[in-house]
Design a protein around this motif. Structure first.
Motif, PDB file in Angstrom:
ATOM      1  N   VAL A 193     -14.457  -4.692 -11.244  1.00  0.00           N
ATOM      2  CA  VAL A 193     -13.974  -3.676 -12.179  1.00  0.00           C
ATOM      3  C   VAL A 193     -13.134  -4.312 -13.280  1.00  0.00           C
ATOM      4  O   VAL A 193     -13.249  -3.966 -14.461  1.00  0.00           O
ATOM      5  N   TRP A 194     -12.285  -5.250 -12.885  1.00  0.00           N
ATOM      6  CA  TRP A 194     -11.447  -5.967 -13.862  1.00  0.00           C
ATOM      7  C   TRP A 194     -12.297  -6.622 -14.947  1.00  0.00           C
ATOM      8  O   TRP A 194     -12.009  -6.503 -16.144  1.00  0.00           O
ATOM      9  N   GLN A 207      -8.677 -10.224   1.289  1.00  0.00           N
ATOM     10  CA  GLN A 207      -9.966 -10.744   1.765  1.00  0.00           C
ATOM     11  C   GLN A 207     -11.072  -9.716   1.543  1.00  0.00           C
ATOM     12  O   GLN A 207     -12.158 -10.031   1.098  1.00  0.00           O
ATOM     13  N   ARG A 208     -10.756  -8.470   1.849  1.00  0.00           N
ATOM     14  CA  ARG A 208     -11.766  -7.413   1.731  1.00  0.00           C
ATOM     15  C   ARG A 208     -11.986  -7.004   0.284  1.00  0.00           C
ATOM     16  O   ARG A 208     -13.119  -6.729  -0.135  1.00  0.00           O
ATOM     17  N   ASP A 209     -10.912  -6.939  -0.527  1.00  0.00           N
ATOM     18  CA  ASP A 209     -10.967  -6.228  -1.806  1.00  0.00           C
ATOM     19  C   ASP A 209     -10.906  -7.105  -3.054  1.00  0.00           C
ATOM     20  O   ASP A 209     -10.958  -6.586  -4.175  1.00  0.00           O
ATOM     21  N   PHE A 210     -10.791  -8.422  -2.899  1.00  0.00           N
ATOM     22  CA  PHE A 210     -10.675  -9.286  -4.076  1.00  0.00           C
ATOM     23  C   PHE A 210     -11.913  -9.168  -4.972  1.00  0.00           C
ATOM     24  O   PHE A 210     -11.799  -8.980  -6.193  1.00  0.00           O
ATOM     25  N   SER A 223      -5.526   8.142  -4.474  1.00  0.00           N
ATOM     26  CA  SER A 223      -5.368   7.055  -3.513  1.00  0.00           C
ATOM     27  C   SER A 223      -6.358   7.181  -2.357  1.00  0.00           C
ATOM     28  O   SER A 223      -6.361   6.354  -1.461  1.00  0.00           O
ATOM     29  N   SER A 224      -7.203   8.201  -2.383  1.00  0.00           N
ATOM     30  CA  SER A 224      -8.244   8.283  -1.360  1.00  0.00           C
ATOM     31  C   SER A 224      -9.437   7.388  -1.712  1.00  0.00           C
ATOM     32  O   SER A 224     -10.304   7.147  -0.884  1.00  0.00           O
ATOM     33  N   GLY A 225      -9.475   6.873  -2.943  1.00  0.00           N
ATOM     34  CA  GLY A 225     -10.636   6.112  -3.384  1.00  0.00           C
ATOM     35  C   GLY A 225     -10.716   4.720  -2.787  1.00  0.00           C
ATOM     36  O   GLY A 225      -9.735   4.193  -2.249  1.00  0.00           O
ATOM     37  N   ASP A 226     -11.888   4.092  -2.921  1.00  0.00           N
ATOM     38  CA  ASP A 226     -12.042   2.709  -2.485  1.00  0.00           C
ATOM     39  C   ASP A 226     -11.492   1.770  -3.569  1.00  0.00           C
ATOM     40  O   ASP A 226     -10.955   2.226  -4.582  1.00  0.00           O
ATOM     41  N   LEU A 279      -4.367   0.665  -2.390  1.00  0.00           N
ATOM     42  CA  LEU A 279      -5.084  -0.593  -2.185  1.00  0.00           C
ATOM     43  C   LEU A 279      -4.762  -1.632  -3.248  1.00  0.00           C
ATOM     44  O   LEU A 279      -5.009  -2.821  -3.044  1.00  0.00           O
ATOM     45  N   VAL A 280      -4.246  -1.189  -4.399  1.00  0.00           N
ATOM     46  CA  VAL A 280      -4.031  -2.125  -5.498  1.00  0.00           C
ATOM     47  C   VAL A 280      -2.891  -1.637  -6.397  1.00  0.00           C
ATOM     48  O   VAL A 280      -2.741  -0.429  -6.634  1.00  0.00           O
ATOM     49  N   GLU A 281      -2.069  -2.590  -6.842  1.00  0.00           N
ATOM     50  CA  GLU A 281      -1.039  -2.306  -7.848  1.00  0.00           C
ATOM     51  C   GLU A 281      -1.125  -3.406  -8.901  1.00  0.00           C
ATOM     52  O   GLU A 281      -1.272  -4.586  -8.558  1.00  0.00           O
TER      53      GLU A 281
END
Lengths: 118, 118, 118
Positions: free
Chosen positions: B83-84, B74-77, B34-37, B109-111
């Motif tokens: 990657v998706w 907003q930041r991570d979409f 969970s430390s990753g971007d 950051l993501v689930e």
């Protein structure tokens, strides 16, 4: 191939329980006693889910997938889980995902959405 | 009509994978690192989903429906989507919905929640 | 036992409609006219859902389960429900759950995710 849809406890807006084949879809359940803390509200919600499932011949040991929405996940995740783990039968736990979300009324702390087998 | 329920990788709280007929329900998956971007966490999550699906004879080309929860949409979409799109096979993309939601731990950051066919 | 998966209106990222057996999964739908208020955006979304369902031989009277995400649930819950209740046929209402969630673009007020029968 067409499988019958059966709907139960319907209002103008939603049905509390929908049965399609042997899959049971339950509407998002919130507490009636919304003055309660997370433990009381979670217990209230799970008791209602017992009733909805029983109404179509399902039960808490037949859950497939669950979403849990918490108003404050940092504060209430542990309290919700304590009640959840005392309610869900060991060996019959569903897939589950939990996030934080504001609910339809500010005093609601938890909403649980269940898909089950009959 | 009763279809057997099979549960895999169960804890006291949830099962990582539940099989009902030929539908596969996977619990919400978050990154271990969970430390990753967002790119690293999304890759970690999708790798775990590969493993969960493989454990019941499914795979990434059999996804039916997916929900993606982002801590900061907003930041991570865009980073999640990059990657998706490199992971999901062309011609086998599922129905999908993405929203912003706070997750169980602040560094997540993501689930991703997956329903698949076997 | 293997049931065929059929995907419709696919992009590199998602399929608008996925059919598995007689269950229809529709991707989260948002308004194209995102400048509209909650009533206009909800009507736009439900019109698109009509089209997606019709494309695989389903319809609004065959919904099983629905999730509704609102950008501002306090402000827009009533406005969304007014359009919803005029759209959904009496006697054919699905299970439903609604929460607040930020969506992929700030001007989007509502996203609706539908599972239906064919």
């Amino acid at each position: 191939m067409t499988t019958e849809i059966q709907r139960f406890q319907s209002t103008r807006r939603l049905s509390r329980v929908v049965l399609h084949g042997d899959t049971v879809y339950v509407a998002g359940v919130t507490a009636s006693r919304s003055s309660g803390d997370i433990g009381e509200q979670t217990a209230d919600v799970l008791g209602k889910i017992d009733d909805y499932l029983a109404s179509v011949g399902s039960a808490r040991d037949k859950l497939l997938s669950v979403q849990i929405w918490l108003k404050d996940i940092q504060r209430d995740f542990a309290g919700m889980n304590a009640v959840w783990e005392s309610w869900i039968p060991e060996g019959a736990v569903p897939a589950r995902a939990t996030c934080e979300a504001k609910l339809a009324s500010p005093d609601l702390l938890v909403e649980i959405i269940v898909t089950a087998a009959r």
